[in-house]
Design a protein around this motif. Structure first.
Motif, PDB file in Angstrom:
ATOM      1  N   THR A 172       0.445  -0.996   0.444  1.00 59.91           N
ATOM      2  CA  THR A 172       0.182  -0.421  -0.580  1.00 59.91           C
ATOM      3  C   THR A 172       0.836   1.114  -0.203  1.00 59.91           C
ATOM      4  OG1 THR A 172      -0.484  -0.042   2.800  1.00 59.91           O
ATOM      5  CG2 THR A 172      -1.633  -0.884   1.192  1.00 59.91           C
ATOM      6  N   ASP A 179      -0.488   8.375  -3.027  1.00 64.47           N
ATOM      7  CA  ASP A 179      -2.087   7.210  -2.871  1.00 64.47           C
ATOM      8  C   ASP A 179      -1.627   6.405  -1.057  1.00 64.47           C
ATOM      9  OD1 ASP A 179       0.844   5.582  -3.194  1.00 64.47           O
ATOM     10  OD2 ASP A 179       0.017   4.570  -4.133  1.00 64.47           O
ATOM     11  N   ARG A 184      -2.545  -1.440  -3.618  1.00 65.30           N
ATOM     12  CA  ARG A 184      -1.252  -1.684  -4.957  1.00 65.30           C
ATOM     13  C   ARG A 184      -1.359  -2.605  -6.241  1.00 65.30           C
ATOM     14  NH1 ARG A 184       4.039   1.597  -3.124  1.00 65.30           N
ATOM     15  NH2 ARG A 184       3.376   3.414  -3.333  1.00 65.30           N
ATOM     16  N   CYS A 188       3.085  -2.341 -11.909  1.00 63.88           N
ATOM     17  CA  CYS A 188       2.982  -1.189 -11.951  1.00 63.88           C
ATOM     18  C   CYS A 188       3.730  -0.895 -13.549  1.00 63.88           C
ATOM     19  CB  CYS A 188       3.182  -0.360 -11.377  1.00 63.88           C
ATOM     20  SG  CYS A 188       3.125   1.578 -11.571  1.00 63.88           S
ATOM     21  N   PRO A 221       0.599   3.861  -9.381  1.00 60.67           N
ATOM     22  CA  PRO A 221       0.857   4.667  -8.808  1.00 60.67           C
ATOM     23  C   PRO A 221       1.820   5.916  -9.459  1.00 60.67           C
ATOM     24  CG  PRO A 221       2.135   3.402  -7.463  1.00 60.67           C
ATOM     25  CD  PRO A 221       0.417   2.591  -7.979  1.00 60.67           C
ATOM     26  N   ASN A 246       5.030  -5.662  -6.587  1.00 57.95           N
ATOM     27  CA  ASN A 246       4.667  -5.139  -5.092  1.00 57.95           C
ATOM     28  C   ASN A 246       5.261  -6.115  -4.471  1.00 57.95           C
ATOM     29  OD1 ASN A 246       2.745  -5.796  -2.827  1.00 57.95           O
ATOM     30  ND2 ASN A 246       1.441  -4.931  -4.708  1.00 57.95           N
TER      31      ASN A 246
END
Length: 284
Positions: A172, A179, A184, A188, A221, A246
């Motif tokens: 997170t 954010d 998440r 990303c 993000p 992540n």
């Protein structure tokens, strides 16, 4: 494995098979803390900001014909994924000789971290201009010079190059991030909203990720930091893509140990590498 080392600064892993236009740089996973490094917060708090195991996740790069560049030093010493003028003037003793351009340093996460990801002050004292220049000249500039030369060499040889900037992110958003508190995705991908690589390439990589069952966001993000901003030039054939993974998928953030998910994440990364290697070889 063919490896070139500039001690304490970087390690370069060269292809073990015929070369393809693929470069992976891992800039924020370094674990060699210089003897001069000092901080007043616990090591575990500091090391939480390091992108653990990312060099191992992308370790198949030489085996598919790519080159991997790894920064040996931690980003708390100096962060090569930040602009060299992104500094907090209050962290420096004296006046910096150039006009500073603070962006991420406003939240403590610039070129020289003044805070941990969770907002704790990091430094015992201000840094002198000579100390900062030593970090720039001894670590920051050599890493960028090597990466720039790698990309130029591949571009000259093949007419194009795929460049992946490898990172990992917390489950997170931390207090110092836009954010904060938000969960998440598993991955990303960032291209600074189209500036550093084509949408087609980002979707190509994204499909491999989602086909393996992981969730993936684009430019959220993270849009991409200084490294892809500096080198990405898709109209000239230099496609730079930042990849964040992540941590929850491959490590325990309390013990810093790998979890059972590590091998699956590594396998997905290797599939990405193979697909880009085939794509690069086919277009050369």
């Amino acid at each position: 494995m063919n490896m070139h080392i500039q001690r304490g600064v970087f390690q370069r892993f060269d292809p073990t098979v015929p070369s393809v236009p693929l470069v992976v740089d891992v800039s924020r996973s370094g674990r060699e803390y210089p003897e001069a490094f000092r901080s007043m917060i616990p090591f575990t708090t500091l090391h939480d900001n390091v992108s653990m195991y990312v060099d191992q996740i992308w370790s198949a790069t030489p085996d598919v014909g790519g080159t991997m560049l790894y920064a040996s030093f931690p980003n708390f010493w100096i962060d090569v994924n930040r602009h060299e003028l992104d500094m907090d003037a209050d962290l420096i003793e004296g006046q910096w000789p150039k006009t500073l351009q603070p962006t991420r340093s406003r939240t403590g996460l610039g070129l020289l971290k003044s805070k941990s990801r969770h907002g704790e002050p990091v430094h015992e004292r201000k840094l002198t201009i000579d100390e900062v220049m030593e970090r720039l000249d001894g670590y920051y500039h050599p890493y960028h010079a090597e990466l720039k030369a790698l990309l130029a060499r591949h571009h000259t040889q093949f007419g194009k190059v795929y460049h992946l900037s490898g990172h990992c992110m917390s489950e997170t958003g931390a207090a110092t991030h836009a954010d904060a508190g938000k969960p998440r995705a598993d991955f990303c991908l960032g291209n600074r909203n189209g500036e550093t690589c084509s949408a087609e390439l980002m979707e190509f990589v994204g499909k491999i990720i989602t086909d393996d069952g992981y969730s993936c966001t684009f430019n959220e993000p993270y849009q991409g930091g200084e490294i892809v901003r500096r080198y990405g030039a898709p109209t000239r054939g230099i496609e730079s893509l930042q990849i964040e993974i992540n941590k929850r998928q491959f490590m325990d953030v309390t013990t810093f140990k790998k979890t059972s998910g590590f091998l699956a994440i590594q396998a997905t990364a290797t599939r990405i590498l193979r697909a880009l290697a085939e794509r690069g070889a086919g277009s050369s």
